[in-house]
Enzyme design. Sequence first.
Site, PDB file in Angstrom:
ATOM      1  N   HIS A 146       6.030 -75.686  23.938  1.00  0.00           N
ATOM      2  CA  HIS A 146       5.401 -76.999  24.084  1.00  0.00           C
ATOM      3  C   HIS A 146       4.034 -77.073  23.401  1.00  0.00           C
ATOM      4  CE1 HIS A 146       3.338 -75.220  27.696  1.00  0.00           C
ATOM      5  NE2 HIS A 146       2.375 -76.070  27.348  1.00  0.00           N
ATOM      6  N   ASP A 183      10.740 -72.096  26.900  1.00  0.00           N
ATOM      7  CA  ASP A 183       9.405 -72.557  26.507  1.00  0.00           C
ATOM      8  C   ASP A 183       8.659 -71.495  25.705  1.00  0.00           C
ATOM      9  OD1 ASP A 183       7.332 -74.395  26.316  1.00  0.00           O
ATOM     10  OD2 ASP A 183       6.353 -73.701  28.148  1.00  0.00           O
ATOM     11  N   SER A 261      -1.859 -72.212  28.114  1.00  0.00           N
ATOM     12  CA  SER A 261      -0.453 -72.113  27.731  1.00  0.00           C
ATOM     13  C   SER A 261      -0.276 -71.220  26.506  1.00  0.00           C
ATOM     14  CB  SER A 261       0.098 -73.502  27.410  1.00  0.00           C
ATOM     15  OG  SER A 261       0.179 -74.285  28.568  1.00  0.00           O
TER      16      SER A 261
END
Length: 409
Positions: A146, A183, A261
């Site tokens: 993402h 992810d 992230s």
Amino acid sequence: MDYNNFDFNNQTFGNDEFPEFTPKREKKKNGGNKYSLLTVIICTVLAAVIGATSAAGVIINYKNSENAAGHTESTSENSTQNVTNINIEETVESVIEAVAKKVTPSVVGIATSTSINSFFGGSTESTGTGSGVIYSADGYIITNYHVIESTLSSASSKIEVYLTEDTEKSYEASVVGYNITHDLAVIKINAKNLPKIEVGDIDDVKVGQYVAAIGSPGGLEFMGSVTYGIISGLNRMVSDNSTEDNVNLIQTDAAINPGNSGGALVNTKGQLIGINSSKIAATEYEGMGFAIPIDTVVEVCDKIISRQYDPNPYIGVTINEKYTQDILERLGYPSGAVVKSVMNGGPAYNSGIRSGDIITQYGETKITDYSKLNDAVAASKPGQTVKVKIYRSGKYYYANITVGSNNSQ
């Protein structure tokens, strides 16, 4: 009670019934104290010696009762209790300081920018930031899918990587490949002799052990930020809102915020045990961060790297495997592959396919379930245009899909 008219001569009472009338003891006359000051001092010293000897005896007995497993057993007549001895050789602060010094150079900052054409003409630029982990000395970097997702839909997109040793200089990165379900993504920069991270073993990860999360929470200006906590849980099944797939994760109370992230979750040896993913954490919870476990990371990313020069065809959909041919027919639907989610900007999305559609034919192949679709897609080639038949809301439609590849960038 009227004590003024009370007849004390004809009444008996005790201290418990009338405590306010506790009689006072008469003092002894003529020096009732039989002990001298010297005697009191001697007794006090003797009592202290006896007490210390008793305590020493308890300690000796405690040590002697320690068993081979590192437990001690109470010798009380009424109960037996096992006690685990815990020795902490170093403070948490000193360990985390050493971990940060070792790992921080292996964690990078990532900045993305994408040019978006406006409906009324002109264009606007969308930007984002995240973190990554140096997986190899020759420039392969692991991050979250993402983090780089927005760059996949535009040819004018850019991914820039910043190293902690020189935050003023950026390296342009290309996308090697990605896995939407987990992810994860791998990007590559043109650099050598990079400080690659040391990879740990998932079998050594235990609930309660200390860990550190390193990344860029809140943007590149906070690059190299370190937080620490413990492993709160393992094998947590958490739903990813983008694909609705359940993914198996490590839970930690180390702070993981937007920008973290793709960063590193490491143990006290400075070994990578997970890739942080703030996307999966719900904003209304405190102290619940999640990371993709290292065994999954290595398996997925090694496969991406090894197949980068052997393009892997994909159409950008995930399939709901619970809807088998029998279940669909019982529900009154045609057999096929039920689309669970569609990747934004991917081949299927661009052809008009949406979540909930049932793919009943792919090229010349009749699709009866998800395995048939997987085989059909794997047999096609990137760049090839395939005619697809879908069922939606009681009607059949056709769409043309231009097959993509996992390393189209």
